[in-house]
Design a protein around this motif. Structure first.
Motif, PDB file in Angstrom:
ATOM      1  N   PRO A 152       0.847  -1.191   0.000  1.00 33.76           N
ATOM      2  CA  PRO A 152       0.000   0.000   0.000  1.00 33.76           C
ATOM      3  C   PRO A 152       0.886   1.246   0.000  1.00 33.76           C
ATOM      4  O   PRO A 152       1.923   1.272   0.665  1.00 33.76           O
ATOM      5  CB  PRO A 152      -0.777  -0.113   1.321  1.00 33.76           C
ATOM      6  N   HIS A 153       0.515   2.245  -0.755  1.00 35.79           N
ATOM      7  CA  HIS A 153       1.296   3.483  -0.756  1.00 35.79           C
ATOM      8  C   HIS A 153       1.355   4.007   0.678  1.00 35.79           C
ATOM      9  O   HIS A 153       0.320   4.169   1.327  1.00 35.79           O
ATOM     10  CB  HIS A 153       0.639   4.505  -1.666  1.00 35.79           C
ATOM     11  N   PRO A 154       2.555   4.252   1.226  1.00 41.25           N
ATOM     12  CA  PRO A 154       2.644   4.637   2.638  1.00 41.25           C
ATOM     13  C   PRO A 154       1.817   5.854   3.015  1.00 41.25           C
ATOM     14  O   PRO A 154       1.366   5.986   4.156  1.00 41.25           O
ATOM     15  CB  PRO A 154       4.141   4.892   2.838  1.00 41.25           C
ATOM     16  N   SER A 155       1.589   6.765   2.081  1.00 44.67           N
ATOM     17  CA  SER A 155       0.823   7.971   2.398  1.00 44.67           C
ATOM     18  C   SER A 155      -0.683   7.743   2.315  1.00 44.67           C
ATOM     19  O   SER A 155      -1.459   8.515   2.897  1.00 44.67           O
ATOM     20  CB  SER A 155       1.217   9.111   1.455  1.00 44.67           C
ATOM     21  N   PHE A 156      -1.098   6.690   1.616  1.00 46.35           N
ATOM     22  CA  PHE A 156      -2.529   6.498   1.361  1.00 46.35           C
ATOM     23  C   PHE A 156      -3.389   6.488   2.617  1.00 46.35           C
ATOM     24  O   PHE A 156      -4.421   7.178   2.670  1.00 46.35           O
ATOM     25  CB  PHE A 156      -2.757   5.217   0.545  1.00 46.35           C
ATOM     26  N   PRO A 157      -3.018   5.734   3.661  1.00 50.89           N
ATOM     27  CA  PRO A 157      -3.910   5.667   4.833  1.00 50.89           C
ATOM     28  C   PRO A 157      -4.140   7.026   5.488  1.00 50.89           C
ATOM     29  O   PRO A 157      -5.149   7.216   6.180  1.00 50.89           O
ATOM     30  CB  PRO A 157      -3.172   4.731   5.785  1.00 50.89           C
ATOM     31  N   TYR A 158      -3.226   7.958   5.274  1.00 53.55           N
ATOM     32  CA  TYR A 158      -3.316   9.259   5.929  1.00 53.55           C
ATOM     33  C   TYR A 158      -3.952  10.323   5.037  1.00 53.55           C
ATOM     34  O   TYR A 158      -4.002  11.494   5.403  1.00 53.55           O
ATOM     35  CB  TYR A 158      -1.926   9.703   6.380  1.00 53.55           C
ATOM     36  N   MET A 159      -4.463   9.893   3.889  1.00 56.21           N
ATOM     37  CA  MET A 159      -5.009  10.854   2.929  1.00 56.21           C
ATOM     38  C   MET A 159      -6.525  10.798   2.796  1.00 56.21           C
ATOM     39  O   MET A 159      -7.112  11.609   2.081  1.00 56.21           O
ATOM     40  CB  MET A 159      -4.362  10.639   1.552  1.00 56.21           C
ATOM     41  N   ARG A 160      -7.163   9.814   3.437  1.00 55.01           N
ATOM     42  CA  ARG A 160      -8.620   9.733   3.293  1.00 55.01           C
ATOM     43  C   ARG A 160      -9.225   9.070   4.529  1.00 55.01           C
ATOM     44  O   ARG A 160      -8.549   8.350   5.276  1.00 55.01           O
ATOM     45  CB  ARG A 160      -9.005   8.973   2.028  1.00 55.01           C
ATOM     46  N   GLU A 161     -10.514   9.311   4.720  1.00 49.07           N
ATOM     47  CA  GLU A 161     -11.229   8.716   5.848  1.00 49.07           C
ATOM     48  C   GLU A 161     -11.450   7.233   5.607  1.00 49.07           C
ATOM     49  O   GLU A 161     -11.256   6.727   4.491  1.00 49.07           O
ATOM     50  CB  GLU A 161     -12.575   9.422   6.025  1.00 49.07           C
ATOM     51  N   ALA A 162     -11.847   6.526   6.637  1.00 41.35           N
ATOM     52  CA  ALA A 162     -12.119   5.095   6.526  1.00 41.35           C
ATOM     53  C   ALA A 162     -13.445   4.902   5.801  1.00 41.35           C
ATOM     54  O   ALA A 162     -14.518   4.942   6.408  1.00 41.35           O
ATOM     55  CB  ALA A 162     -12.166   4.455   7.910  1.00 41.35           C
ATOM     56  N   ALA A 163     -13.366   4.712   4.479  1.00 37.23           N
ATOM     57  CA  ALA A 163     -14.574   4.687   3.670  1.00 37.23           C
ATOM     58  C   ALA A 163     -14.406   3.774   2.459  1.00 37.23           C
ATOM     59  O   ALA A 163     -13.294   3.501   2.011  1.00 37.23           O
ATOM     60  CB  ALA A 163     -14.932   6.098   3.214  1.00 37.23           C
ATOM     61  N   TYR A 164     -15.533   3.333   1.910  1.00 41.85           N
ATOM     62  CA  TYR A 164     -15.618   2.572   0.671  1.00 41.85           C
ATOM     63  C   TYR A 164     -14.865   3.313  -0.437  1.00 41.85           C
ATOM     64  O   TYR A 164     -14.925   4.539  -0.492  1.00 41.85           O
ATOM     65  CB  TYR A 164     -17.108   2.443   0.314  1.00 41.85           C
ATOM     66  N   PRO A 165     -14.147   2.600  -1.322  1.00 39.20           N
ATOM     67  CA  PRO A 165     -14.015   1.142  -1.442  1.00 39.20           C
ATOM     68  C   PRO A 165     -12.671   0.594  -0.935  1.00 39.20           C
ATOM     69  O   PRO A 165     -12.341  -0.552  -1.233  1.00 39.20           O
ATOM     70  CB  PRO A 165     -14.132   0.947  -2.949  1.00 39.20           C
ATOM     71  N   PHE A 166     -11.908   1.392  -0.163  1.00 28.52           N
ATOM     72  CA  PHE A 166     -10.603   0.916   0.320  1.00 28.52           C
ATOM     73  C   PHE A 166     -10.123   1.864   1.404  1.00 28.52           C
ATOM     74  O   PHE A 166     -10.148   3.084   1.225  1.00 28.52           O
ATOM     75  CB  PHE A 166      -9.608   0.895  -0.849  1.00 28.52           C
ATOM     76  N   TYR A 167      -9.700   1.303   2.519  1.00 32.35           N
ATOM     77  CA  TYR A 167      -9.130   2.154   3.571  1.00 32.35           C
ATOM     78  C   TYR A 167      -8.317   1.328   4.549  1.00 32.35           C
ATOM     79  O   TYR A 167      -8.470   0.103   4.640  1.00 32.35           O
ATOM     80  CB  TYR A 167     -10.228   2.915   4.334  1.00 32.35           C
ATOM     81  N   PHE A 168      -7.463   2.022   5.277  1.00 35.03           N
ATOM     82  CA  PHE A 168      -6.860   1.521   6.501  1.00 35.03           C
ATOM     83  C   PHE A 168      -7.217   2.506   7.600  1.00 35.03           C
ATOM     84  O   PHE A 168      -7.085   3.720   7.418  1.00 35.03           O
ATOM     85  CB  PHE A 168      -5.341   1.391   6.374  1.00 35.03           C
ATOM     86  N   GLN A 169      -7.664   2.003   8.724  1.00 35.33           N
ATOM     87  CA  GLN A 169      -8.167   2.856   9.797  1.00 35.33           C
ATOM     88  C   GLN A 169      -7.027   3.237  10.739  1.00 35.33           C
ATOM     89  O   GLN A 169      -6.802   2.613  11.769  1.00 35.33           O
ATOM     90  CB  GLN A 169      -9.289   2.144  10.562  1.00 35.33           C
ATOM     91  N   VAL A 170      -6.306   4.311  10.364  1.00 33.38           N
ATOM     92  CA  VAL A 170      -5.117   4.714  11.119  1.00 33.38           C
ATOM     93  C   VAL A 170      -5.422   5.722  12.216  1.00 33.38           C
ATOM     94  O   VAL A 170      -4.540   6.094  12.982  1.00 33.38           O
ATOM     95  CB  VAL A 170      -4.027   5.273  10.185  1.00 33.38           C
ATOM     96  N   GLU A 171      -6.636   6.189  12.285  1.00 30.70           N
ATOM     97  CA  GLU A 171      -7.089   7.044  13.394  1.00 30.70           C
ATOM     98  C   GLU A 171      -6.285   8.343  13.479  1.00 30.70           C
ATOM     99  O   GLU A 171      -5.587   8.616  14.457  1.00 30.70           O
ATOM    100  CB  GLU A 171      -7.016   6.285  14.729  1.00 30.70           C
ATOM    101  N   GLY A 172      -6.395   9.152  12.436  1.00 28.42           N
ATOM    102  CA  GLY A 172      -5.779  10.464  12.467  1.00 28.42           C
ATOM    103  C   GLY A 172      -4.352  10.496  11.962  1.00 28.42           C
ATOM    104  O   GLY A 172      -3.902   9.598  11.264  1.00 28.42           O
ATOM    105  N   ALA A 173      -3.644  11.554  12.339  1.00 28.92           N
ATOM    106  CA  ALA A 173      -2.283  11.761  11.861  1.00 28.92           C
ATOM    107  C   ALA A 173      -1.333  10.755  12.509  1.00 28.92           C
ATOM    108  O   ALA A 173      -1.700  10.025  13.423  1.00 28.92           O
ATOM    109  CB  ALA A 173      -1.836  13.186  12.162  1.00 28.92           C
ATOM    110  N   GLY A 174      -0.102  10.731  12.019  1.00 29.95           N
ATOM    111  CA  GLY A 174       0.897   9.861  12.622  1.00 29.95           C
ATOM    112  C   GLY A 174       1.756   9.122  11.634  1.00 29.95           C
ATOM    113  O   GLY A 174       2.174   7.994  11.882  1.00 29.95           O
ATOM    114  N   TYR A 175       2.024   9.741  10.475  1.00 26.11           N
ATOM    115  CA  TYR A 175       2.811   9.079   9.443  1.00 26.11           C
ATOM    116  C   TYR A 175       4.157   8.601   9.985  1.00 26.11           C
ATOM    117  O   TYR A 175       4.602   7.499   9.671  1.00 26.11           O
ATOM    118  CB  TYR A 175       3.024  10.025   8.261  1.00 26.11           C
TER     119      TYR A 175
END
Length: 255
Positions: A152-175
């Motif tokens: 997964p692109h390392p920045s992807f989880p921090y660029m969008r909310e946990a929503a359809y059709p793909f997400y990781f739930q990282v719970e806010g900032a913290g790259y």
């Protein structure tokens, strides 16, 4: 990975192995990632290939169809390997599948493999386990052999909310501060069902450091994979929520 991480991954895939079985693209990354990864593997004809984190064998089967002389599929999940072997019984391709750990490829001798493939394996490994795995990959590849992997692109989880059709739930900032922490995720299929996935977050620096420590010292080919206009033309409602976002990374590097 820690025993807790390892156990959660094994449990997840032992319980969901049947949901992953498919003979054609179904999940989002089957469209947005795997075709590009497989193209990076070319030419495949005549090669000895190891597919680590092979799951139920989707990419192993495709590599065989592209002409690989021998494909070895390895996965931590007994359930996934059983699913792969079931596919092998139904459609024999002479692919060898076995339960095994990506950080210890002792079944292979030094320099005996032409191509190692790892499709969305490293999001299940810690930084130290990623380093161990890549060192093993470097050991079993012959000089001039190739290593192709996607994450997964390392920045992807921090660029969008946990929503359809793909997400990781990282719970806010913290790259940077959440490196090596495990997060749940979900990726949808076009039929409306979904697959539960996991992410142990690593930065770009972590991946490139692991390659360097393992002894890879050539410039890799790197692709940032995304939704394309071709995907939108196939299914606008499914793909358009992710348009113009970096979804995955694919790399090819020479030994």
């Amino acid at each position: 990975m820690s025993n807790n991480h390892k156990d959660s991954t094994i449990n997840l895939y032992n319980h969901t192995a049947s949901d992953w079985i498919r003979g054609e693209p179904s999940s989002l990354s089957d469209f947005t990632a795997r075709p590009s990864v497989l193209e990076l593997c070319e030419p495949v004809s005549g090669l000895r290939v190891v597919d680590i984190g092979c799951g139920e064998g989707y990419c192993s089967r495709e590599l065989h169809r592209r002409g690989a002389a021998q494909v070895y599929g390895i996965d931590l999940s007994q359930g996934m390997i059983e699913a792969a072997k079931l596919q092998e019984v139904e459609h024999p391709l002479s692919i060898s599948y076995e339960v095994g750990c990506a950080t210890n490829l002792k079944q292979f001798d030094d320099g005996e493999i032409d191509l190692v493939v790892a499709v969305f394996l490293f999001n299940y490994l810690t930084i130290s386990q990623t380093q161990e795995c890549m060192a093993e990959v470097a050991r079993i590849l012959h000089p001039g052999g190739r290593f192709v992997f996607s994450v997964p692109h390392p920045s992807f989880p921090y660029m969008r909310e946990a929503a359809y059709p793909f997400y990781f739930q990282v719970e806010g900032a913290g790259y940077f501060s959440k490196r090596d922490q495990q997060f749940p995720g979900r990726i949808w299929k076009r039929d409306g069902s979904w697959l539960n996935v996991q992410l142990i977050h690593k930065t770009l620096e972590d991946y490139f450091n692991a390659l360097r420590i393992a002894g890879f010292n050539t410039m890799p080919i790197l692709q940032e994979l995304r939704v394309t206009s071709e995907h939108i033309a196939v299914d606008k409602s499914f793909f358009s929520p992710l348009l113009d976002q970096p979804l995955h990374l694919a790399l090819q590097i020479l030994r």
